[in-house]
Design a protein around this motif. Sequence first.
Motif, PDB file in Angstrom:
ATOM      1  N   MET A 102       0.840  -1.195   0.000  1.00 17.91           N
ATOM      2  CA  MET A 102       0.000   0.000   0.000  1.00 17.91           C
ATOM      3  C   MET A 102       0.873   1.241   0.000  1.00 17.91           C
ATOM      4  O   MET A 102       1.932   1.258   0.624  1.00 17.91           O
ATOM      5  N   ASP A 103       0.406   2.286  -0.663  1.00 15.33           N
ATOM      6  CA  ASP A 103       1.049   3.571  -0.464  1.00 15.33           C
ATOM      7  C   ASP A 103       0.432   4.209   0.779  1.00 15.33           C
ATOM      8  O   ASP A 103      -0.551   3.705   1.341  1.00 15.33           O
TER       9      ASP A 103
ATOM     10  N   GLU B 176      -5.863  16.557  10.483  1.00 17.74           N
ATOM     11  CA  GLU B 176      -4.556  16.013  10.095  1.00 17.74           C
ATOM     12  C   GLU B 176      -4.455  14.564  10.564  1.00 17.74           C
ATOM     13  O   GLU B 176      -4.585  14.264  11.746  1.00 17.74           O
ATOM     14  N   GLN B 177      -4.220  13.653   9.642  1.00 12.53           N
ATOM     15  CA  GLN B 177      -4.239  12.230   9.962  1.00 12.53           C
ATOM     16  C   GLN B 177      -2.907  11.704  10.485  1.00 12.53           C
ATOM     17  O   GLN B 177      -2.870  10.721  11.216  1.00 12.53           O
ATOM     18  N   ALA B 178      -1.821  12.330  10.082  1.00  7.77           N
ATOM     19  CA  ALA B 178      -0.491  11.877  10.500  1.00  7.77           C
ATOM     20  C   ALA B 178       0.472  13.058  10.371  1.00  7.77           C
ATOM     21  O   ALA B 178       0.242  13.978   9.584  1.00  7.77           O
TER      22      ALA B 178
ATOM     23  N   LEU C 188      -3.749   4.909   4.985  1.00  5.32           N
ATOM     24  CA  LEU C 188      -4.479   5.749   5.937  1.00  5.32           C
ATOM     25  C   LEU C 188      -5.981   5.565   5.780  1.00  5.32           C
ATOM     26  O   LEU C 188      -6.711   5.464   6.777  1.00  5.32           O
ATOM     27  N   ALA C 189      -6.454   5.495   4.546  1.00 11.50           N
ATOM     28  CA  ALA C 189      -7.881   5.284   4.306  1.00 11.50           C
ATOM     29  C   ALA C 189      -8.309   3.899   4.788  1.00 11.50           C
ATOM     30  O   ALA C 189      -9.389   3.739   5.370  1.00 11.50           O
ATOM     31  N   TRP C 190      -7.455   2.894   4.548  1.00 14.40           N
ATOM     32  CA  TRP C 190      -7.768   1.531   4.976  1.00 14.40           C
ATOM     33  C   TRP C 190      -7.773   1.415   6.487  1.00 14.40           C
ATOM     34  O   TRP C 190      -8.675   0.822   7.082  1.00 14.40           O
TER      35      TRP C 190
END
Length: 248
Positions: free
Chosen positions: A62-63, A152-154, A68-70
């Motif tokens: 995965m990129d 912000e996710q990361a 992040l979506a997964w």
Amino acid sequence: MGPSSVRLGEAGLSGPATQKRRLDDPPGSLCRRLYRKRGSIGQGRRLCYGGPMTVARRPQPMDLETFLAWEDTQEEKHELIDGLPVLRRLRLMSGGTPEHALIAANLIFSLRSRLGAGPCRPFTSDLRVIMTNGGLRYPDATVLCRPLRKGEQAVADPKVLFEVLSPSNSPLQLTRLLHEYQGVASVEHIVLVSQDSPFAQIWTRAGADWALVEVGGGDKQIALPAIDVVLALAELYEGVELAPSETN
């Protein structure tokens, strides 16, 4: 000093306990152990569970955006290592113990009390940190010296990273983790804290290299000049039961 010299007390030196074959072992358990020892885990899964006609599907890399979506759909935390999702609790090995949780909580409290209302703030292991190699990790504690943007996710620019370790962490795990943390350009300090005794390694960026300071004993301190903080090592172990020989 390079990351290959990682050691933390006795961390990573203890091997797995010897396992004996039992008559009531569940089906396939001996088979799984055999292939695990031979290093052919994928082959072991096929032969132990599905038989020779079963073909295991190889996970697709995965990129970061896809990961992040997964991960947002998963119930447990995963880290992205070599493009593949790995359960964080499997990487921690001993993570989830009361001692690990208490030391991490003490660490956040000590950091918060010293950083105050300044630009730097401590975050728990819920904050995801992006590695330079495209991976993603969940450090036990992170200091970020800017406001966290809404949604912000990361983050890719932490200032200090902390890990609480135990003897079950292997030298290979620690070497790789340290190498990834040192590759993040914004990181100035990496602190590895022992779970079983009052001991810590403090890695500090020194130009193109890293300087290592080891501290042990309840009267010692962890100096983090990049964020103008000094932590008392004893504070991190407050309420943690240690063997008598480990508290002296």
